[in-house]
Design a protein around this motif. Structure first.
Motif, PDB file in Angstrom:
ATOM      1  N   SER A 175       0.828  -1.205   0.000  1.00  0.00           N
ATOM      2  CA  SER A 175       0.000   0.000   0.000  1.00  0.00           C
ATOM      3  C   SER A 175       0.863   1.255   0.000  1.00  0.00           C
ATOM      4  O   SER A 175       0.495   2.270  -0.599  1.00  0.00           O
ATOM      5  CB  SER A 175      -0.935   0.003   1.209  1.00  0.00           C
ATOM      6  N   HIS A 224      -5.006  -0.060 -10.847  1.00  0.00           N
ATOM      7  CA  HIS A 224      -5.259  -0.130  -9.402  1.00  0.00           C
ATOM      8  C   HIS A 224      -5.440   1.262  -8.804  1.00  0.00           C
ATOM      9  O   HIS A 224      -6.341   1.472  -7.980  1.00  0.00           O
ATOM     10  CB  HIS A 224      -4.095  -0.853  -8.720  1.00  0.00           C
ATOM     11  N   SER A 274      -8.896   2.542  -9.359  1.00  0.00           N
ATOM     12  CA  SER A 274      -9.990   1.638  -9.003  1.00  0.00           C
ATOM     13  C   SER A 274     -10.086   1.444  -7.494  1.00  0.00           C
ATOM     14  O   SER A 274     -10.908   0.647  -7.028  1.00  0.00           O
ATOM     15  CB  SER A 274      -9.777   0.265  -9.669  1.00  0.00           C
ATOM     16  N   THR A 275      -9.256   2.163  -6.742  1.00  0.00           N
ATOM     17  CA  THR A 275      -9.180   1.981  -5.295  1.00  0.00           C
ATOM     18  C   THR A 275      -9.579   3.266  -4.584  1.00  0.00           C
ATOM     19  O   THR A 275      -9.043   4.345  -4.886  1.00  0.00           O
ATOM     20  CB  THR A 275      -7.748   1.587  -4.872  1.00  0.00           C
ATOM     21  N   LEU A 277      -5.858   4.777  -0.379  1.00  0.00           N
ATOM     22  CA  LEU A 277      -4.458   4.403  -0.539  1.00  0.00           C
ATOM     23  C   LEU A 277      -3.736   4.731   0.757  1.00  0.00           C
ATOM     24  O   LEU A 277      -3.731   5.881   1.202  1.00  0.00           O
ATOM     25  CB  LEU A 277      -3.808   5.160  -1.709  1.00  0.00           C
ATOM     26  N   ASN A 297      -8.292   8.322  -1.718  1.00  0.00           N
ATOM     27  CA  ASN A 297      -7.507   8.430  -2.952  1.00  0.00           C
ATOM     28  C   ASN A 297      -7.867   9.727  -3.663  1.00  0.00           C
ATOM     29  O   ASN A 297      -8.914   9.833  -4.306  1.00  0.00           O
ATOM     30  CB  ASN A 297      -7.771   7.218  -3.842  1.00  0.00           C
ATOM     31  N   ASP A 303     -11.535   7.969 -13.089  1.00  0.00           N
ATOM     32  CA  ASP A 303     -11.866   6.669 -12.505  1.00  0.00           C
ATOM     33  C   ASP A 303     -13.159   6.090 -13.084  1.00  0.00           C
ATOM     34  O   ASP A 303     -13.598   5.018 -12.674  1.00  0.00           O
ATOM     35  CB  ASP A 303     -12.004   6.783 -10.985  1.00  0.00           C
TER      36      ASP A 303
END
Length: 256
Positions: free
Chosen positions: A2, A112, A115-116, A119, A124, A137
């Protein structure tokens, strides 16, 4: 892991800050394009090596044809003879795949990041950026739901699809010429005899260039930008590297 993603996100954000005076609200999108170009520049030496290898393989075609004719009824012996010839001439049949394979980590990293939601335990911040009216996104189906194909976000995808289609058509034509000049070998087949299913593979291979359209439609826009930039770079790079090869050799290897 991470922490790695967080560090990369900070790098993209810093690059976007540098580009902000030029690209304003689309600075993060410009940073993604610039990052993609940096990745392609880093693997360019491998692309040059792959081009040299493919040109060397092209020079071996008369010897390979002779081996296939000589061992047509013994596929195992034919493969051993071909591998021995490649080893003797220091030619790797897989060298052309390396540039594409080495870009996969960068593509999945971009996928990633966009799509997250979090973080390193923090929201994010990259998810709040866009390319014109299309969120980085977001996906194509989001654009269709928000204004339709020709809405503000939809038009961004229309432009991307048009660019991808143009590049794919260019690659398709080069692949067709390359395959006409250097037909695929038919392992296990006798001279003039086809192997079941090989004809379908030969017909489908040039169409693989258009698979990029599917990728752009289903991944986050940020990852789509990576793919579009990379495939455009590949088309230009291969046209240059294989400019002196009849039929445009090298186009048959799909690129990201």
């Amino acid at each position: 892991m991470s922490d790695f993603f967080s560090a990369f996100a900070d790098l993209v954000a810093h690059l976007a800050d540098v580009l902000q005076p030029l690209f304003h609200a689309s600075a993060t999108a410009a940073a993604i394009v610039l990052f993609t170009m940096a990745v392609r520049l880093a693997v360019h030496p491998l692309s040059r090596a792959a081009a040299r290898g493919q040109k060397a393989r092209a020079k071996l075609q008369p010897q390979l044809a002779e081996l296939r004719k000589k061992h047509a009824k013994n596929p195992e012996r034919m493969q051993k003879a071909i591998m021995e010839l490649h080893r003797k001439e220091q030619v790797s049949p897989l060298s052309g795949c390396l540039p594409s394979l080495l870009q996969l980590p960068a593509f999945f990293l971009m996928y990633h990041l966009f799509s997250t939601a979090e973080l390193g335990g923090e929201p994010n911040a990259l998810l709040g950026h866009s390319l014109l009216s299309a969120p980085l996104d977001g996906r194509w189906h989001d654009a269709l739901a928000d204004g339709g194909a020709f809405g503000p976000a939809g038009l961004v995808y229309v432009a991307l699809f048009a660019l991808v289609a143009a590049v794919a058509t260019f690659n398709y034509r080069r692949t067709k010429r390359q395959m006409a000049a250097d037909p695929l070998p038919v392992p296990g087949g006798e001279e003039g005899q086809s192997v079941p299913g090989m004809g379908a593979v030969v017909k489908f291979m040039p169409l693989m260039s258009f698979m990029t359209l599917v990728t752009v439609a289903v991944v986050p826009l940020a990852a789509a930008l990576y793919v579009v930039t990379s495939t455009t770079w590949s088309a230009v790079e291969r046209a240059w590297l294989y400019r002196d090869v009849p039929g445009g050799a090298g186009a048959a290897v799909p690129a990201m």
